[in-house]
Design a protein around this motif. Structure first.
Motif, mmCIF file in Angstrom:
data_model
loop_
_atom_site.group_PDB
_atom_site.id
_atom_site.type_symbol
_atom_site.label_atom_id
_atom_site.label_comp_id
_atom_site.label_asym_id
_atom_site.label_seq_id
_atom_site.Cartn_x
_atom_site.Cartn_y
_atom_site.Cartn_z
ATOM 1 N N LEU A 1 52.792 45.593 36.184
ATOM 2 C CA LEU A 1 53.045 44.279 36.216
ATOM 3 C C LEU A 1 52.042 43.382 37.443
ATOM 4 C CD1 LEU A 1 56.589 42.851 36.820
ATOM 5 C CD2 LEU A 1 55.133 42.283 34.776
ATOM 6 N N GLN A 2 51.986 44.887 38.344
ATOM 7 C CA GLN A 2 50.485 44.277 39.638
ATOM 8 C C GLN A 2 49.028 44.358 38.960
ATOM 9 O OE1 GLN A 2 51.393 47.163 42.703
ATOM 10 N NE2 GLN A 2 53.486 45.998 43.306
ATOM 11 N N MET A 3 49.571 44.659 38.272
ATOM 12 C CA MET A 3 48.126 45.338 37.346
ATOM 13 C C MET A 3 47.769 43.778 36.412
ATOM 14 S SD MET A 3 44.609 46.770 36.791
ATOM 15 C CE MET A 3 44.960 48.044 38.648
ATOM 16 N N ALA A 4 49.069 43.529 35.706
ATOM 17 C CA ALA A 4 48.798 42.664 34.288
ATOM 18 C C ALA A 4 48.539 41.465 35.601
ATOM 19 C CB ALA A 4 50.078 42.264 34.414
ATOM 20 N N ASP A 5 48.581 41.168 36.661
ATOM 21 C CA ASP A 5 48.669 40.398 37.619
ATOM 22 C C ASP A 5 47.270 39.595 38.266
ATOM 23 O OD1 ASP A 5 49.008 38.067 39.128
ATOM 24 O OD2 ASP A 5 48.911 38.586 40.536
ATOM 25 N N LEU A 6 46.863 41.156 38.470
ATOM 26 C CA LEU A 6 44.888 41.036 38.659
ATOM 27 C C LEU A 6 44.115 40.803 37.233
ATOM 28 C CD1 LEU A 6 44.935 44.676 40.467
ATOM 29 C CD2 LEU A 6 44.438 41.909 41.631
ATOM 30 N N VAL B 1 42.214 37.531 36.550
ATOM 31 C CA VAL B 1 40.278 37.246 36.250
ATOM 32 C C VAL B 1 40.198 36.786 35.416
ATOM 33 C CG1 VAL B 1 38.968 38.932 35.072
ATOM 34 C CG2 VAL B 1 40.734 40.242 36.680
ATOM 35 N N LEU B 2 41.558 35.730 34.977
ATOM 36 C CA LEU B 2 41.268 34.909 34.533
ATOM 37 C C LEU B 2 41.417 33.476 34.253
ATOM 38 C CD1 LEU B 2 43.259 36.207 30.523
ATOM 39 C CD2 LEU B 2 40.373 36.104 31.138
ATOM 40 N N GLU B 3 41.885 33.408 35.418
ATOM 41 C CA GLU B 3 42.012 32.277 35.761
ATOM 42 C C GLU B 3 41.894 32.163 37.359
ATOM 43 O OE1 GLU B 3 46.728 31.621 33.846
ATOM 44 O OE2 GLU B 3 46.584 32.140 35.449
ATOM 45 N N ASP B 4 41.418 32.911 38.380
ATOM 46 C CA ASP B 4 41.279 32.804 39.489
ATOM 47 C C ASP B 4 39.651 32.712 40.132
ATOM 48 O OD1 ASP B 4 41.568 32.394 42.132
ATOM 49 O OD2 ASP B 4 42.961 33.941 42.704
ATOM 50 N N PRO B 5 39.012 31.937 40.294
ATOM 51 C CA PRO B 5 37.769 31.882 40.643
ATOM 52 C C PRO B 5 37.970 32.259 41.760
ATOM 53 C CG PRO B 5 38.006 29.688 40.224
ATOM 54 C CD PRO B 5 39.410 30.595 39.764
ATOM 55 N N THR B 6 38.342 31.960 42.811
ATOM 56 C CA THR B 6 38.720 32.808 44.234
ATOM 57 C C THR B 6 38.523 34.189 44.623
ATOM 58 O OG1 THR B 6 40.501 31.996 44.655
ATOM 59 C CG2 THR B 6 38.790 30.436 45.253
ATOM 60 N N GLU C 1 36.284 40.537 45.556
ATOM 61 C CA GLU C 1 35.843 41.362 44.890
ATOM 62 C C GLU C 1 36.609 42.422 44.527
ATOM 63 O OE1 GLU C 1 32.191 42.419 42.596
ATOM 64 O OE2 GLU C 1 33.094 40.504 42.993
ATOM 65 N N SER C 2 37.108 42.617 45.791
ATOM 66 C CA SER C 2 37.863 44.290 45.722
ATOM 67 C C SER C 2 38.681 43.735 44.579
ATOM 68 C CB SER C 2 38.516 44.454 46.655
ATOM 69 O OG SER C 2 39.365 43.907 47.203
ATOM 70 N N ASP C 3 39.409 42.926 43.937
ATOM 71 C CA ASP C 3 40.143 42.933 42.793
ATOM 72 C C ASP C 3 39.858 43.044 41.956
ATOM 73 O OD1 ASP C 3 42.438 43.090 45.209
ATOM 74 O OD2 ASP C 3 42.505 40.796 44.941
ATOM 75 N N LEU C 4 38.471 42.491 42.186
ATOM 76 C CA LEU C 4 38.248 42.479 40.932
ATOM 77 C C LEU C 4 37.362 44.370 39.683
ATOM 78 C CD1 LEU C 4 37.218 40.775 38.721
ATOM 79 C CD2 LEU C 4 35.261 40.480 39.404
ATOM 80 N N VAL C 5 37.068 45.078 41.767
ATOM 81 C CA VAL C 5 36.691 46.519 40.975
ATOM 82 C C VAL C 5 37.546 46.743 40.410
ATOM 83 C CG1 VAL C 5 36.151 48.255 42.316
ATOM 84 C CG2 VAL C 5 34.036 45.480 42.240
ATOM 85 N N THR C 6 38.956 46.701 40.982
ATOM 86 C CA THR C 6 39.937 47.641 40.736
ATOM 87 C C THR C 6 40.551 47.667 39.601
ATOM 88 O OG1 THR C 6 40.342 47.085 43.078
ATOM 89 C CG2 THR C 6 43.049 47.733 41.507
ATOM 90 N N VAL C 7 40.295 46.039 39.020
ATOM 91 C CA VAL C 7 40.513 45.822 37.596
ATOM 92 C C VAL C 7 39.179 46.681 36.640
ATOM 93 C CG1 VAL C 7 41.211 44.421 35.554
ATOM 94 C CG2 VAL C 7 41.886 43.434 37.935
ATOM 95 N N CYS C 8 38.327 46.033 36.968
ATOM 96 C CA CYS C 8 37.135 46.711 36.066
ATOM 97 C C CYS C 8 37.361 48.090 35.638
ATOM 98 C CB CYS C 8 36.039 46.100 36.559
ATOM 99 S SG CYS C 8 35.654 44.400 36.435
ATOM 100 N N GLU C 9 37.264 48.992 37.226
ATOM 101 C CA GLU C 9 37.773 50.372 36.929
ATOM 102 C C GLU C 9 39.013 51.209 36.828
ATOM 103 O OE1 GLU C 9 38.211 51.547 41.565
ATOM 104 O OE2 GLU C 9 35.428 51.317 42.000
ATOM 105 N N ASN D 1 37.928 40.490 26.071
ATOM 106 C CA ASN D 1 38.083 42.204 25.972
ATOM 107 C C ASN D 1 40.183 41.884 26.847
ATOM 108 O OD1 ASN D 1 37.208 42.781 23.762
ATOM 109 N ND2 ASN D 1 35.657 44.046 25.887
ATOM 110 N N ALA D 2 39.693 40.876 28.208
ATOM 111 C CA ALA D 2 40.121 40.543 28.703
ATOM 112 C C ALA D 2 41.450 40.117 29.019
ATOM 113 C CB ALA D 2 40.223 40.022 30.830
ATOM 114 N N LEU D 3 40.983 38.568 27.880
ATOM 115 C CA LEU D 3 42.186 38.194 27.288
ATOM 116 C C LEU D 3 43.129 38.405 26.245
ATOM 117 C CD1 LEU D 3 43.923 35.223 26.549
ATOM 118 C CD2 LEU D 3 41.579 34.929 25.314
ATOM 119 N N ARG D 4 42.262 39.637 25.816
ATOM 120 C CA ARG D 4 43.182 40.046 24.328
ATOM 121 C C ARG D 4 44.126 40.902 25.037
ATOM 122 N NH1 ARG D 4 39.533 43.255 20.308
ATOM 123 N NH2 ARG D 4 39.056 44.545 21.498
#
Length: 430
Positions: free
Chosen positions: A275-280, A284-289, A292-300, A353-356
């Motif tokens: 659920l924590q990864m799903a929230d990240l 990605v889809l909703e939070d403009p703020t 960067e570290s969280d964005l990197v975590t999702v992409c990795e 892809n993130a949305l799907r």
């Protein structure tokens, strides 16, 4: 595969050799989600089992219900009492009571709300029924002794207050459980739903007014039913000077403990790593703020699906477009735009892809299990020789009944009749 969801069975959800662990060993991106509906059932189980008074209420409720329903003679007598009380009711505005008391569902705790409501609605009738059974000398002694024991327990205010507490708890959780069974609910909605539910239960536990209101309402109803007056159990009598305030304080503490246990159980069961990864991913889809570290975590984590530099660029373009068009930034708006605008998928493939991935993450297995439950209704004792092909066809029609209800059956019936001469002659079709 990017997600998997099951109930809590050890063969499926086992952390050592369960199906979800074996799949994760082969594909670490296939996050496992424990069905939200099943977890809410476990929340109620935790809350009821941790409080001895409420646990005893459930045991007695089940015993009394089975005692009435297991004998056709007792069941008929109970229904006669209910009909008699309905006909003698002096208040015409009062809805007639139903004699259909329900057994407790052995697995789905939320569905026990119907049993609790039916039991409370027929409480007076059940008391009268038990009195008649215990006083009838023509009935065997074992049944009479059981009826007398049940009657003594039901006349205690402790039992009645426990029933009202159970009713309040189940009524609070039921809407959230019903929503969690929806086919279109996302992990973000589950998190918000369970968070709000935990806050509501915690508020009930901390608000003395909620507990006092339940106690006062229970006391008034108990007086109407001619039950025993509220009293503190012997183990809680520190002194012989027991005032009404001390009695009220004891019962409100029972209500508070049950609500607090339910709130703590939600906070313990739902914040999982998946659920924590799903929230990240939602951020990605909703939070403009988003940091960067969280964005990197999702992409990795979703390497190969999401590319960091492209995600940063597409997020900036998407959020900028939404701000210029004064449109809300959420998953639903992105989903609707992607569904209607094919070029947006091609221009922002990483966001697509993130949305799907996000909308396909499973939150509940209730819908799938519900389709399996139709088997007993399809293959009855009168259809025991049904062929496998016919069973498959009926199962598809039952599972996808929403689509089946839109079909034009006239040409299907016409085609069925035209198959044989016997059918054509029987239905008068040339």
């Amino acid at each position: 595969m990017r997600g998997q969801g099951y109930d809590g069975g050890s063969n499926m959800a086992g952390k050592v050799s369960g199906v979800q662990k074996r799949i994760l060993d082969e594909n670490p991106k296939a996050l496992y989600f424990h069905c939200a509906g099943h977890q809410l059932n476990l929340v109620l189980q935790d809350a009821c089992h941790q409080n001895l008074a409420v646990s005893q209420v459930i045991t007695l409720l089940n015993a009394v219900t089975n005692f009435i329903r297991d004998s056709p003679k007792r069941w008929s007598l109970f229904n006669d009492i209910v009909r008699s009380e309905n006909s003698d009711c002096d208040r015409p505005k009062m809805a007639p009571k139903s004699g259909k008391i329900r057994p407790l569902c052995p697995t789905r705790w939320v569905m026990r709300l119907d049993a609790v409501n039916a039991f409370l609605a027929n409480y007076g009738s059940i008391l009268k029924f038990l009195e008649e059974i215990s006083d009838d000398r023509s009935i065997n002694g074992q049944a009479r002794s059981k009826a007398h024991a049940y009657l003594c327990r039901m006349e205690e205010f402790t039992f009645y207050f426990g029933m009202r507490t159970l009713q309040h708890l189940f009524q609070t959780v039921h809407p959230a459980h019903k929503k969690c069974q929806s086919k279109n609910i996302t992990t973000g909605e589950v998190q918000k739903l369970t968070s709000n539910l935990a806050d509501m239960l915690s508020s009930d536990a901390s608000d003395e007014g909620s507990a006092a209101a339940i106690y006062d309402a229970s006391k008034l109803s108990a007086i109407e039913l001619k039950l025993d007056l509220p009293s503190v159990p012997r183990s809680h009598r520190v002194t012989h000077d027991i005032t009404d305030e001390k009695v009220k304080s004891y019962f409100t503490s029972v209500f508070t403990d049950v609500m607090q246990c339910a709130s703590h159980s939600i906070l313990k069961r739902f914040p999982s790593k998946s659920l924590q990864m799903a929230d990240l991913l939602r951020r990605v889809l909703e939070d403009p703020t988003m940091e960067e570290s969280d964005l990197v975590t999702v992409c990795e984590f979703y390497v190969g699906d999401l590319f960091h530099q492209d995600v940063v660029r597409e997020r900036r373009q998407w959020f900028g477009m939404c701000s210029r068009l004064d449109k809300s930034i959420n998953v639903e708006s992105l989903r609707s735009r992607m569904a209607t605008d094919q070029t947006l998928k091609e221009m922002a493939p990483n966001m697509f892809n993130a949305l799907r991935i996000y909308i396909l993450l499973p939150t509940s297995s209730c819908e799938a299990e519900r389709s399996f439950s139709t088997l007993r209704r399809l293959k009855t004792y009168l259809r025991s020789t049904m062929s496998q092909a016919r069973l498959n066809h009926l199962a598809l029609l039952s599972i996808h009944r929403e689509l089946a209800s839109t079909l034009d059956v006239a040409p299907i019936i016409e085609n069925f009749i035209q198959k044989t001469t016997t059918r054509r002659n029987k239905f008068g079709v040339k």
